[in-house]
Structures are given as C-alpha cells and as structure tokens.
Design an enzyme around this catalytic site. Structure first.
Site, mmCIF file in Angstrom:
data_model
loop_
_atom_site.group_PDB
_atom_site.id
_atom_site.type_symbol
_atom_site.label_atom_id
_atom_site.label_comp_id
_atom_site.label_asym_id
_atom_site.label_seq_id
_atom_site.Cartn_x
_atom_site.Cartn_y
_atom_site.Cartn_z
ATOM 1 N N ASN A 1 0.864 -1.181 0.000
ATOM 2 C CA ASN A 1 0.000 0.000 0.000
ATOM 3 C C ASN A 1 0.901 1.232 0.000
ATOM 4 O OD1 ASN A 1 -1.917 1.961 0.396
ATOM 5 N ND2 ASN A 1 -2.373 1.408 2.525
ATOM 6 N N LYS B 1 0.185 4.288 -0.475
ATOM 7 C CA LYS B 1 -0.434 5.542 0.016
ATOM 8 C C LYS B 1 -0.106 6.683 -0.964
ATOM 9 C CE LYS B 1 -0.239 3.506 4.552
ATOM 10 N NZ LYS B 1 -0.243 3.650 5.991
ATOM 11 N N HIS C 1 -9.881 2.170 4.586
ATOM 12 C CA HIS C 1 -8.596 2.311 5.300
ATOM 13 C C HIS C 1 -8.755 3.340 6.429
ATOM 14 C CE1 HIS C 1 -4.434 3.128 6.249
ATOM 15 N NE2 HIS C 1 -4.150 1.978 5.662
ATOM 16 N N GLU D 1 -6.883 5.586 7.527
ATOM 17 C CA GLU D 1 -6.461 6.960 7.216
ATOM 18 C C GLU D 1 -7.595 7.724 6.538
ATOM 19 O OE1 GLU D 1 -2.817 5.909 5.238
ATOM 20 O OE2 GLU D 1 -1.902 5.508 7.185
ATOM 21 N N GLU E 1 -6.373 -4.108 10.807
ATOM 22 C CA GLU E 1 -5.307 -3.119 11.024
ATOM 23 C C GLU E 1 -5.611 -2.293 12.275
ATOM 24 O OE1 GLU E 1 -3.077 -2.105 7.189
ATOM 25 O OE2 GLU E 1 -4.836 -0.828 7.232
ATOM 26 N N GLY F 1 1.859 2.735 10.876
ATOM 27 C CA GLY F 1 2.848 3.799 10.693
ATOM 28 C C GLY F 1 3.547 4.226 11.975
ATOM 29 N N SER G 1 2.670 -1.610 10.696
ATOM 30 C CA SER G 1 4.114 -1.673 10.998
ATOM 31 C C SER G 1 4.753 -3.030 10.724
ATOM 32 C CB SER G 1 4.389 -1.235 12.447
ATOM 33 O OG SER G 1 3.996 0.110 12.607
HETATM 34 P P1 PGA Z 1 2.304 0.660 7.798
HETATM 35 O O1 PGA Z 1 0.883 0.884 7.084
HETATM 36 O O2 PGA Z 1 2.829 -0.661 7.318
HETATM 37 O O3 PGA Z 1 3.149 1.827 7.362
HETATM 38 O O4 PGA Z 1 2.049 0.649 9.279
HETATM 39 C C1 PGA Z 1 -0.016 -0.165 6.933
HETATM 40 C C2 PGA Z 1 -1.280 0.341 6.287
HETATM 41 O O5 PGA Z 1 -1.677 1.481 6.554
HETATM 42 O O6 PGA Z 1 -1.920 -0.354 5.498
#
Ligand code: PGA
Length: 253
Positions: A9, A11, A94, A96, A173, A179, A215
């Site tokens: 992903n 982003k 997601h 975010e 998640e 993140g 992460s």
């Molecule tokens: P990350 O993001 O691996 O940077 O924690 C995962 C995600 O948001 O799908």
C-alpha cells in the site's frame, strides 16, 4: 492453507510516476521468483495505468473507490473507471480515510456493495483505536464485530447469490499500529483474525481471507505470517523499500 497475499500500500507515494514505475518493475522481478505468494501493488490513482503496464504476475489494487459508476462527482474515482483500469482489488475503509477524510461506515458500506455488485474484489480494512485495545480483548472483539456488521450490511444475499466470498478480503489493522513502528503482538493478532473469520463465516457460511496490517517489516513479518490464521499482510511504509518488501514476500513463502 490458502495462498498468502502481500499487498504494497504505497499511500500518497512515491513522488513521481518514474519512481513508481521503477519500483513496480523491481517488485515484479523480485516477486516473479515467489511461487506461493500473491503479490499486489496498490499505487496512488495517478500511477495506476503506468504501473499496470509494467506488471504481469504482480496484481494491482486501487486505494479507494467511489460507489457511483459515472457522473457529477468531482474528484472521485468510480468503480466503473477502476474496472476499465483492470484492478484486481480495491482497498475500502482504510483507517487513514476514516480518520482524515471523514469516511463513515455508511459510506464504506456503499463502496463495499458497489464493488461486490460489479465484480470488483475488495480488501476491507477494519481495526480498533488504542483507547479500545487498552480495555482488553473483549472490547476489541465488540468493536470489530460492530464495524464489520455496519460495513458489510446488506451484503449477505449478494455474496450468497454470486458466490463472492473469494472476492472479500479483510485487513485487520489496529489503528495504533499503523505507521508507528509498533506492530501488534502476533499471537493476539492471530486470535483476533480467527475471531473475524468465525464471525464472517457464521453469517456467510464460508471463511474469508484475513490479512494483518500495521508496521509490518522485514524483521517481524515471519512472526505474523507463520500463523496459519493470518492470510497475509497489508504493508505501508516498508513497501516503498524494495529489499525490505521482498523480504516480507519471502517470509510469506
Ligand atoms: P504501515 O501501514 O505498514 O506503514 O504501518 C499499513 C497500512 O496502513 O496499510
């Protein structure tokens, strides 16, 4: 055991189409060696077509979708347009987007229904905030079950009539793990993923594939992916670093 899925992903990265194409080519080359893993790239929308043109074995995902097919919806990317781009998956819900852009469960449910009705496979993201996790596993299960029932509302007949469960992938998640460099505990993740599978299976009579995200990196990937309940990973930050990402794919092998 079903094939593991590893999704990159990206982003809102990388900063140019040239870099996106280069990284996609390198992932394609690296992933071509893996026999047992389904590798997927989810580039930002402006790069979808150029990434598609350089991948063959690797699959393609969109990071978002709009529930209408065509029309006066400034800034949106519709399911119909994504079908023309031949994406294999669409990421929906997601955290975010829920947190920064105000996506509600009602909006996510419309996206889920539009995709399932129109033959687009989804990766539905769910996960609890820290305040819920700190209350314990029972509170987390309650939170996840409420999120799932709202996001999947009305999809039972759809899934049953079109045998669509294969197109339903869920990504667990926990928001506090995304993140932050603080991944969840793999044993607790495996328990929660089993819970999600049982919950969905009880309503749909088939078990969906459920991934973990938050992460994931080259060091911790194996501790998650060696659990048979965990069907793969949604990888954010680490998916922008070729070697790191390919090590995660290897861990899934
Ligand atoms: P990350 O993001 O691996 O940077 O924690 C995962 C995600 O948001 O799908």
């Amino acid at each position: 055991m079903s094939q593991k899925i590893i999704i990159a992903n990206w982003k809102a990265n990388p900063d140019s189409p040239g870099r996106a194409v280069r990284l996609a080519k390198e992932i394609e080359r690296g992933a071509a060696k893996s026999k047992k893993v389904e590798v997927v790239i989810a580039p930002p929308a402006p790069y979808i077509l150029s990434v598609r043109s350089v991948i063959k074995k690797t699959k393609l995902a969109a990071q978002n979708v709009f529930w209408e097919g065509l029309g006066a919806y400034t800034g949106e990317i519709s399911w119909r347009q994504l079908k023309h781009c031949k994406v294999n998956y669409v990421i929906v819900g997601h955290s975010e987007r829920r947190r920064l852009l105000g996506e509600t469960d009602e909006m996510i449910n419309k996206k889920v229904i539009a995709c399932l009705k129109n033959g687009l496979s989804i990766v539905l993201c769910i996960g609890e905030p820290k305040s819920v996790r700190s209350k314990g596993m029972l509170a987390v299960k309650k939170f996840l079950s409420s999120q799932l029932s709202k996001d999947l509302q009305g999809t039972k007949p759809l899934v049953a009539s079109h045998k669509l469960l294969a197109s339903l992938v869920i990504a667990y998640e926990p928001i506090w793990a995304i993140g932050t460099g603080k991944a969840d505990n793999p044993e607790e993740t495996a328990l929660l993923i089993s819970f999600i599978k049982t919950l969905v299976a009880s309503g749909y009579s088939l078990t969906p594939r459920v991934l973990y995200g938050g992460s994931i990196n080259a060091k911790n990937a194996k501790s998650f992916l060696s659990h048979k309940e965990i069907d793969g990973a949604l990888v954010g930050g680490a998916s922008l670093h070729l070697q790191e990402f390919l090590k995660i794919v290897q861990a899934a092998e």
